[in-house]
Design a protein around this motif. Structure first.
Motif, mmCIF file in Angstrom:
data_model
loop_
_atom_site.group_PDB
_atom_site.id
_atom_site.type_symbol
_atom_site.label_atom_id
_atom_site.label_comp_id
_atom_site.label_asym_id
_atom_site.label_seq_id
_atom_site.Cartn_x
_atom_site.Cartn_y
_atom_site.Cartn_z
ATOM 1 N N ARG A 129 0.848 -1.209 0.000
ATOM 2 C CA ARG A 129 0.000 0.000 0.000
ATOM 3 C C ARG A 129 0.874 1.247 0.000
ATOM 4 O O ARG A 129 0.589 2.216 -0.714
ATOM 5 C CB ARG A 129 -0.914 -0.001 1.221
ATOM 6 C CG ARG A 129 -1.950 -1.117 1.263
ATOM 7 C CD ARG A 129 -2.848 -0.958 2.478
ATOM 8 N NE ARG A 129 -3.697 0.236 2.326
ATOM 9 C CZ ARG A 129 -5.008 0.200 2.079
ATOM 10 N NH1 ARG A 129 -5.641 -0.969 1.969
ATOM 11 N NH2 ARG A 129 -5.695 1.302 1.942
ATOM 12 N N THR A 130 1.955 1.201 0.797
ATOM 13 C CA THR A 130 2.843 2.364 0.867
ATOM 14 C C THR A 130 3.612 2.542 -0.429
ATOM 15 O O THR A 130 3.681 3.651 -0.992
ATOM 16 C CB THR A 130 3.830 2.210 2.046
ATOM 17 O OG1 THR A 130 3.085 2.093 3.258
ATOM 18 C CG2 THR A 130 4.766 3.404 2.141
ATOM 19 N N GLU A 131 4.211 1.439 -0.917
ATOM 20 C CA GLU A 131 5.042 1.512 -2.111
ATOM 21 C C GLU A 131 4.254 1.915 -3.352
ATOM 22 O O GLU A 131 4.766 2.593 -4.239
ATOM 23 C CB GLU A 131 5.722 0.160 -2.342
ATOM 24 C CG GLU A 131 6.775 -0.183 -1.290
ATOM 25 C CD GLU A 131 7.088 -1.662 -1.246
ATOM 26 O OE1 GLU A 131 6.487 -2.417 -2.033
ATOM 27 O OE2 GLU A 131 7.929 -2.068 -0.416
ATOM 28 N N MET A 132 2.990 1.480 -3.405
ATOM 29 C CA MET A 132 2.168 1.737 -4.595
ATOM 30 C C MET A 132 1.324 3.011 -4.461
ATOM 31 O O MET A 132 0.470 3.278 -5.309
ATOM 32 C CB MET A 132 1.229 0.546 -4.853
ATOM 33 C CG MET A 132 1.948 -0.788 -5.028
ATOM 34 S SD MET A 132 2.992 -0.775 -6.471
ATOM 35 C CE MET A 132 3.595 -2.450 -6.467
ATOM 36 N N ASN A 133 1.552 3.749 -3.403
ATOM 37 C CA ASN A 133 0.793 4.986 -3.203
ATOM 38 C C ASN A 133 -0.716 4.765 -3.170
ATOM 39 O O ASN A 133 -1.494 5.561 -3.705
ATOM 40 C CB ASN A 133 1.131 6.022 -4.286
ATOM 41 C CG ASN A 133 2.475 6.665 -4.050
ATOM 42 O OD1 ASN A 133 2.910 6.803 -2.912
ATOM 43 N ND2 ASN A 133 3.146 7.052 -5.128
ATOM 44 N N PRO A 140 -4.231 5.026 -1.657
ATOM 45 C CA PRO A 140 -4.830 5.938 -0.679
ATOM 46 C C PRO A 140 -5.102 5.223 0.647
ATOM 47 O O PRO A 140 -5.570 4.075 0.663
ATOM 48 C CB PRO A 140 -6.121 6.391 -1.355
ATOM 49 C CG PRO A 140 -5.851 6.230 -2.819
ATOM 50 C CD PRO A 140 -4.959 5.032 -2.932
ATOM 51 N N ILE A 183 -5.314 2.185 -8.636
ATOM 52 C CA ILE A 183 -4.215 3.046 -9.080
ATOM 53 C C ILE A 183 -4.003 2.810 -10.560
ATOM 54 O O ILE A 183 -4.459 1.819 -11.123
ATOM 55 C CB ILE A 183 -2.899 2.753 -8.320
ATOM 56 C CG1 ILE A 183 -2.466 1.301 -8.541
ATOM 57 C CG2 ILE A 183 -3.019 3.072 -6.842
ATOM 58 C CD1 ILE A 183 -1.082 1.004 -7.992
ATOM 59 N N GLU A 192 2.220 3.765 -12.404
ATOM 60 C CA GLU A 192 2.940 3.313 -11.208
ATOM 61 C C GLU A 192 4.248 2.632 -11.599
ATOM 62 O O GLU A 192 5.280 2.812 -10.942
ATOM 63 C CB GLU A 192 2.064 2.357 -10.398
ATOM 64 C CG GLU A 192 2.670 1.938 -9.072
ATOM 65 C CD GLU A 192 2.970 3.092 -8.147
ATOM 66 O OE1 GLU A 192 3.836 2.911 -7.263
ATOM 67 O OE2 GLU A 192 2.374 4.184 -8.304
ATOM 68 N N ARG A 239 6.640 5.352 -12.456
ATOM 69 C CA ARG A 239 7.083 6.069 -11.254
ATOM 70 C C ARG A 239 8.152 5.271 -10.512
ATOM 71 O O ARG A 239 9.191 5.813 -10.104
ATOM 72 C CB ARG A 239 5.897 6.338 -10.320
ATOM 73 C CG ARG A 239 6.273 7.172 -9.089
ATOM 74 C CD ARG A 239 5.152 7.212 -8.076
ATOM 75 N NE ARG A 239 4.960 5.936 -7.402
ATOM 76 C CZ ARG A 239 5.689 5.515 -6.361
ATOM 77 N NH1 ARG A 239 6.680 6.255 -5.905
ATOM 78 N NH2 ARG A 239 5.460 4.348 -5.799
ATOM 79 N N GLU A 291 12.052 6.244 -9.852
ATOM 80 C CA GLU A 291 12.607 6.299 -8.495
ATOM 81 C C GLU A 291 13.850 5.412 -8.371
ATOM 82 O O GLU A 291 14.828 5.769 -7.709
ATOM 83 C CB GLU A 291 11.553 5.852 -7.483
ATOM 84 C CG GLU A 291 10.428 6.847 -7.249
ATOM 85 C CD GLU A 291 10.892 8.075 -6.503
ATOM 86 O OE1 GLU A 291 11.747 7.938 -5.596
ATOM 87 O OE2 GLU A 291 10.424 9.172 -6.838
#
Length: 920
Positions: free
Chosen positions: A783-787, A789, A853, A858, A861, A865
């Motif tokens: 959830r954090t890595e894939m942004n 919500p 998402i 993704e 992105r 990164e």
């Protein structure tokens, strides 16, 4: 009931009072009389001092150890005390006299001045003791000592007299670091090397730029250091095979050339081969005496002209060269830095820097000034006077440190005493094996006056008191003679060298001396290995025939967040008292311990302290959760008997945490011990166990509820015990609030028993709960890595799972959905398209993200990164690969680039894993 918010400013003073009332830290308690002894002597802070970050680190680590060992049942003595700090204290009182427009020290006389110093000490000295108590230092304050106490003073006199009578203390004329402002010799530790950079340049023979004495004088008036002066010394006679009638020497201190007694060149320097063979001499300009040219390896052929002036009375290196070649020692400066009568009349009485200008101008007028060039070099300054220190030839008292060092060296070689980290042994050996005589006299009034008296002919009589000296004199002269006592006092480090045994009552054979000497460990900084550690080793071996401590733990420096050394001039000093005011002592202590990795300096940022204040709040809230859910400590609770899987898991985790903290502290790995308890309290107990038990406490299985409440209270008890050495205030407060069978505790946590746990692990429980924890953790990571919500609830699909895994997922369905923010858990033959994949055991867990998402965006992105992280890593790695960068840069800059490489590598690994999770 606990207050809603954690307030360290209210808690900490009250807890300190409770410890004091209970006399909790006294050694030799009745309940410990048969226990093993454990002792530490505090590095005595200066009586003039106040708590700085070095003190905070040093005393936090000592306190962690003594609280740990006290809880392990040992009879602990943490011996406190203060040093009389000769120069610093005398300076404070003299400044007070001046500010109050009272008579000066000289006008008052010695006896009255010393009385004033004692008055100051009683009224204002020792502020740091109360500051250490604010930090939570659990010393036996009833045994506080001061280096000028009667008992310690008696020990100092006994040591001096005995060493003198054995020929190990003697008087000699040697070079010392002389402070012209304070009129005393000072130790190397009291000398600060200040970088100076010049600006004036001149070359002889340049018609465009004649010598400008006025311009030079202005430069020197602003800053007398920072220039290299090249002078022509005429040969006394022309030498065959040498094409000049002079030799050029260079110096940064032209005024000392009036005391030159030689010129040194390297024995293999071909330029001066003829001069060496001829035994040539030069005629010293302005003075006229002839001095020899000597061949000595001290001269560096690659530096300057390869010829150096030798002034044995005013330079430490020159003093050694002078000894090797039997050169005369001529003292051209007096105690105030003015030129003596041993120089030509024109320069007598001049201040050293005025003489510098005069000498340069006069040599220029004679055509003997070759050039002046600005240079950058370090100049010794007194750390308190801020005056430029002079190497000065004077009569002083010395200890034959070379002889005393022999058993102290052997003690470390044979392992009787061990350094931690071990690499500091090399530093110790290098200094001890090349040790110089120790200058122990100081020209001060505050300190231990040297027990030596002089007869009318200057004959010296050393004894424990004047009566003894008079008896010696009467025997020597055959009649009574008036004696005059030596006015000097002893170096502060002399009395501090006796600290491990003088504080225990030596020279008397006290019970404390027998029980607590040798001490268990010394905790100190690397900067006083020479000045204090080595000298305690020497004195302990000589007078006690035993090392003063078995272990020497050397901690690193506390630097600012950029890795720079803290200094007032940089404006980056962090005041520990301000941090305590803002975040509490516990937060500061835990920060320092958590960052105290062996051999690595601590980069301290206030944000780190704030973070550990949050940790304390987390613990506080966990205790409140327990209170609100009736989690009461049961006397008969047996962690081996718990039945519920979740409780079997947490008692096993508690055992592992206790073992990790214990082994970390035993090995002086404070950061590992702190990290283990931090991860357990926050990461296991608070974030997982307390969350996982909520359905049980809210359910209707009474047996499970009763067991879980008792288990929750028991684990919290272990948390408080394991945390107590690091965070004593909050843990003591929570310990008192945790009721036992409905009654408030009357015992103190600091005297409770350290957790000794074994046989609690359950492989079945570890596998069961470990699977849940990993699943939820991995989903949260995705959830954090894939942004994704935070409020978005997503489905979870498990494929390829065994029956046991399916059953486990169903048993914990509600918990997994709640903690991972899922809207359901399903089982399927294959993972859906557009999902992020997680592998756990034999199963694959899919998180369908289509519509949640933009998968294509993704991927881009994440790739971007990764490329950025690779660029950061490569940049830092390239910098490190350049040996010149590493060689010329400060250590904190090198370390920063190493950290950048490591951090970028971790980031690449996480981002790459996230990219691989996206199917297709």
């Amino acid at each position: 009931m606990l207050e809603k918010t954690y307030q360290p400013a209210e808690i900490e003073p009250r807890i300190n009072e409770e410890w004091n009332k209970a006399d909790a830290f006294r050694c030799g308690r009745a309940d410990r009389k048969d226990a093993a002894a454990y002792s530490i002597v505090i590095p005595p802070p200066n009586v003039t001092g106040s708590l700085h970050m070095g003190h905070a680190l040093n005393n936090t680590l000592q306190d962690v150890l003594v609280r740990f060992e006290r809880m392990r049942g040992k009879d602990v003595l943490w011996q406190p005390g203060m040093d009389h700090a000769g120069i610093a204290t005398q300076m404070v009182v003299e400044r007070q006299l001046m500010e109050r427009q009272q008579p000066s020290r000289r006008e008052l006389g010695r006896e009255e001045f010393v009385r004033r110093v004692w008055d100051w000490k009683e009224q204002s000295g020792g502020m740091i003791v109360n500051q250490l108590k604010r930090l939570g230092a659990s010393c036996d304050w009833s045994r506080e000592r001061f280096t000028m106490d009667e008992g310690l003073s008696r020990a100092v006199v006994k040591v001096f007299v005995e060493l003198y009578r054995k020929g190990l203390i003697y008087k000699d004329k040697r070079l010392v670091n002389w402070d012209p402002k304070f009129q005393t010799a000072i130790s190397d530790l009291e000398v600060v090397q200040v970088e100076k950079k010049g600006s004036f340049a001149w070359v002889d023979g340049d018609p465009e730029k004649p010598f400008d004495g006025d311009a030079l004088a202005k430069v020197l008036k602003k800053d007398p250091s920072g220039h290299m002066y090249h002078f022509r010394y005429p040969l006394a006679e022309k030498v065959a095979g040498y094409d000049k009638d002079y030799i050029i020497v260079a110096t940064t201190r032209p005024e000392t050339m009036l005391g030159d007694t030689g010129v040194a060149v390297h024995p293999e320097d071909e330029r001066y081969e003829a001069l060496i063979k001829a035994g040539a001499k030069v005629r010293l300009p302005l003075v006229g005496r002839e001095i020899p040219i000597v061949a000595d390896t001290y001269s560096d052929p690659e530096k300057g002209t390869g010829a150096v002036k030798i002034t044995p009375a005013h330079d430490f290196n020159d003093f050694e060269v002078g000894k090797r070649h039997n050169l005369e020692k001529i003292n051209v400066l007096d105690a105030f830095g003015k030129l003596t009568d041993d120089v030509p009349e024109a320069y007598r009485g001049l201040d050293r820097f005025e003489a510098r200008k005069r000498v340069v101008a006069d040599l220029a007028a004679l055509g003997l000034l070759a050039k002046i060039e600005p240079t950058t070099h370090t100049v010794p300054h007194g750390d308190r006077s801020n005056d430029i220190i002079e190497p000065w030839l004077t009569d002083q008292w010395y200890v034959n440190a070379g002889e005393l060092a022999k058993p102290a060296i052997a003690a470390v070689e044979t392992g009787k005493t061990q350094f931690v980290p071990k690499n500091w042994e090399k530093t110790y050996f290098e200094w001890m094996r090349n040790i110089q005589p120790w200058c122990i006299s100081r020209q001060l009034w505050w300190g231990h006056q040297i027990p030596a008296w002089y007869g009318p002919d200057g004959h010296v009589f050393v004894g424990p008191d004047e009566a003894d000296a008079k008896a010696q004199a009467a025997k020597h002269y055959g009649k009574d003679e008036a004696l005059t006592r030596d006015e000097d006092v002893l170096d502060t480090w002399f009395s501090s060298a006796l600290w491990p045994f003088s504080t225990l009552g030596w020279p008397d054979e006290t019970a404390e001396l027998k029980r607590y000497y040798p001490t268990s460990v010394l905790v100190t900084g690397f900067d006083i290995i020479f000045f204090w550690v080595a000298r305690m080793m020497m004195m302990g071996e000589h007078f006690m025939k035993e090392v003063p401590f078995h272990d020497i733990y050397i901690h690193a420096l506390v630097r600012d967040e950029k890795g720079q050394k803290m200094s007032k001039s940089k404006g980056n000093v962090i005041d520990p008292l301000q941090l305590i005011d803002k975040y509490g002592a516990d937060a500061l202590r835990f920060t320092l311990a958590a960052m105290a990795a062996q051999g690595r300096d601590i980069k301290l940022a206030p944000q780190r302290v704030e973070g550990y204040r949050n940790f304390a709040t987390k613990l506080w809230n966990a205790a409140r959760f327990g209170e609100m859910n009736e989690c009461v400590r049961q006397f008969d609770f047996d962690p081996h008997a718990v039945k519920h899987t979740l409780n079997r898991w947490i008692v096993g985790e508690t055992e592992r945490a206790a073992n990790a903290v214990t082994s970390g502290l035993e090995a002086y790995k404070f950061n590992e011990a702190a990290g283990a308890i931090y991860e357990f309290v926050w990461g296991v107990y608070c974030d997982w166990y307390l969350e996982l038990i909520k359905p049980i406490l809210a359910g209707d299985d009474e047996e499970a509820i009763v067991e879980t409440r008792a288990c929750t209270a028991w684990v919290l008890d272990q948390c408080l015990k394991l945390l107590h050495p690091f965070m004593p205030f909050i843990t003591e407060e929570l310990w008192a609030h945790m009721v036992e069978h409905g009654e408030r505790r009357l015992t103190l946590l600091c005297l409770s028993e350290w957790p000794r746990l074994s046989g609690l692990s359950s492989a079945e429980a570890d596998e069961e709960i470990g699977w849940v924890v990993k699943l939820v953790s991995d989903v949260r990571s995705v959830r954090t890595e894939m942004n994704i919500p935070a409020g978005a609830k997503i489905p979870l699909v498990i494929t390829g799972a065994s029956e046991a895994t399916i059953a486990r997922a169903r048993r914990h369905d509600e918990t997994i959905r709640r903690l991972a923010r899922l809207d359901g858990i399903a089982f399927a033959e294959a993972a859906p398209k557009g999902a992020a994949l997680i592998v756990i055991g034999e199963a694959t867990v899919a998180l369908p993200l289509d519509g949640v998402i933009d998968m294509s965006a993704e991927r881009k992105r994440l790739q971007k990164e990764i490329e950025k992280a690779e660029g950061d890593r490569n940049k830092a790695a390239t910098w490190l690969a350049n040996e010149a960068n590493v060689a010329k840069s400060p250590e904190h800059v090198v370390e920063l680039n190493r950290e950048r490489v490591a951090e970028a590598g971790d980031r690449i690994q996480r981002l790459t894993a996230a990219l691989k999770r996206i199917e297709g």
